[in-house]
Design a protein around this motif. Structure first.
Motif, PDB file in Angstrom:
ATOM      1  N   GLN A 100       0.837  -1.208   0.000  1.00 50.16           N
ATOM      2  CA  GLN A 100       0.000   0.000   0.000  1.00 50.16           C
ATOM      3  C   GLN A 100       0.866   1.250   0.000  1.00 50.16           C
ATOM      4  OE1 GLN A 100      -3.649  -0.061  -0.025  1.00 50.16           O
ATOM      5  NE2 GLN A 100      -2.924  -2.013  -0.797  1.00 50.16           N
ATOM      6  N   ARG A 136       3.441   4.157  -1.907  1.00 46.90           N
ATOM      7  CA  ARG A 136       3.138   5.186  -2.896  1.00 46.90           C
ATOM      8  C   ARG A 136       2.895   4.690  -4.322  1.00 46.90           C
ATOM      9  NH1 ARG A 136       7.637   9.095  -2.228  1.00 46.90           N
ATOM     10  NH2 ARG A 136       6.891   8.983  -0.103  1.00 46.90           N
ATOM     11  N   THR A 137       3.851   4.000  -4.903  1.00 44.50           N
ATOM     12  CA  THR A 137       3.730   3.641  -6.324  1.00 44.50           C
ATOM     13  C   THR A 137       2.611   2.630  -6.538  1.00 44.50           C
ATOM     14  OG1 THR A 137       6.116   3.910  -6.411  1.00 44.50           O
ATOM     15  CG2 THR A 137       5.062   3.002  -8.355  1.00 44.50           C
ATOM     16  N   CYS A 138       2.548   1.645  -5.679  1.00 45.90           N
ATOM     17  CA  CYS A 138       1.478   0.640  -5.817  1.00 45.90           C
ATOM     18  C   CYS A 138       0.112   1.275  -5.602  1.00 45.90           C
ATOM     19  CB  CYS A 138       1.719  -0.518  -4.855  1.00 45.90           C
ATOM     20  SG  CYS A 138       3.083  -1.600  -5.358  1.00 45.90           S
ATOM     21  N   ARG A 139       0.011   2.240  -4.677  1.00 43.48           N
ATOM     22  CA  ARG A 139      -1.263   2.940  -4.462  1.00 43.48           C
ATOM     23  C   ARG A 139      -1.698   3.640  -5.742  1.00 43.48           C
ATOM     24  NH1 ARG A 139      -4.221   2.492   0.549  1.00 43.48           N
ATOM     25  NH2 ARG A 139      -5.137   4.530   0.176  1.00 43.48           N
ATOM     26  N   LYS A 140      -0.724   4.279  -6.411  1.00 46.11           N
ATOM     27  CA  LYS A 140      -1.055   4.980  -7.661  1.00 46.11           C
ATOM     28  C   LYS A 140      -1.535   3.997  -8.716  1.00 46.11           C
ATOM     29  CE  LYS A 140       1.988   8.937  -7.505  1.00 46.11           C
ATOM     30  NZ  LYS A 140       3.405   9.205  -7.726  1.00 46.11           N
ATOM     31  N   GLN A 141      -1.101   2.754  -8.616  1.00 46.25           N
ATOM     32  CA  GLN A 141      -1.468   1.746  -9.603  1.00 46.25           C
ATOM     33  C   GLN A 141      -2.709   0.949  -9.179  1.00 46.25           C
ATOM     34  OE1 GLN A 141       2.662   0.217  -9.671  1.00 46.25           O
ATOM     35  NE2 GLN A 141       2.638   0.616 -11.870  1.00 46.25           N
ATOM     36  N   CYS A 161       8.811  -1.417  -6.610  1.00 44.71           N
ATOM     37  CA  CYS A 161       7.990  -0.307  -7.106  1.00 44.71           C
ATOM     38  C   CYS A 161       8.001  -0.252  -8.627  1.00 44.71           C
ATOM     39  CB  CYS A 161       8.515   1.013  -6.572  1.00 44.71           C
ATOM     40  SG  CYS A 161       8.948   0.951  -4.837  1.00 44.71           S
TER      41      CYS A 161
END
Ligand code: FES
Length: 99
Positions: free
Chosen positions: A18, A20-25, A53
């Motif tokens: 959860q 930053r990068t995975c949240r954006k995805q 990431c």
């Protein structure tokens, strides 16, 4: 008065990054999709960055350390049914770096 029943210790864990990068995805929706399909003895948790990431949303199944990359919420039922319940990781979704 009798003691409350002991709940069985979870034997397996599904981690959904959860950070930053995975949240954006779209990792929040992936986590929600796993939480919507609970399986006895399996815990589902959001995790901090898993160090991969850009390939997310990343999902790891423990203790066997099976890695899934670019997981879409629509794919979650297949992971739950085929991997978690039937014991067969979903090969097409595996993270090639580790598998
Ligand atoms: S942000 Fe998910 S692996 Fe780093």
């Amino acid at each position: 008065m009798s003691a409350p029943p002991l709940s069985p210790k979870p034997t397996r864990q599904i981690l959904v990054c959860q950070h930053r990068t995975c949240r954006k995805q779209g990792a929040a929706k992936v986590l929600a999709a796993f939480q919507a399909l609970p399986v006895n003895g399996v815990t589902v948790s959001g995790s901090r960055c898993l160090g991969e990431c850009g390939n997310g949303p990343m999902v790891v199944v423990l203790p066997e350390e099976t890695w899934y990359c670019r997981v879409h919420p629509d794919e979650v039922p297949a992971v739950v049914q085929r991997h978690i319940k039937d014991g067969q990781p979903v090969k097409a979704m595996l993270y090639q770096k580790y598998h």
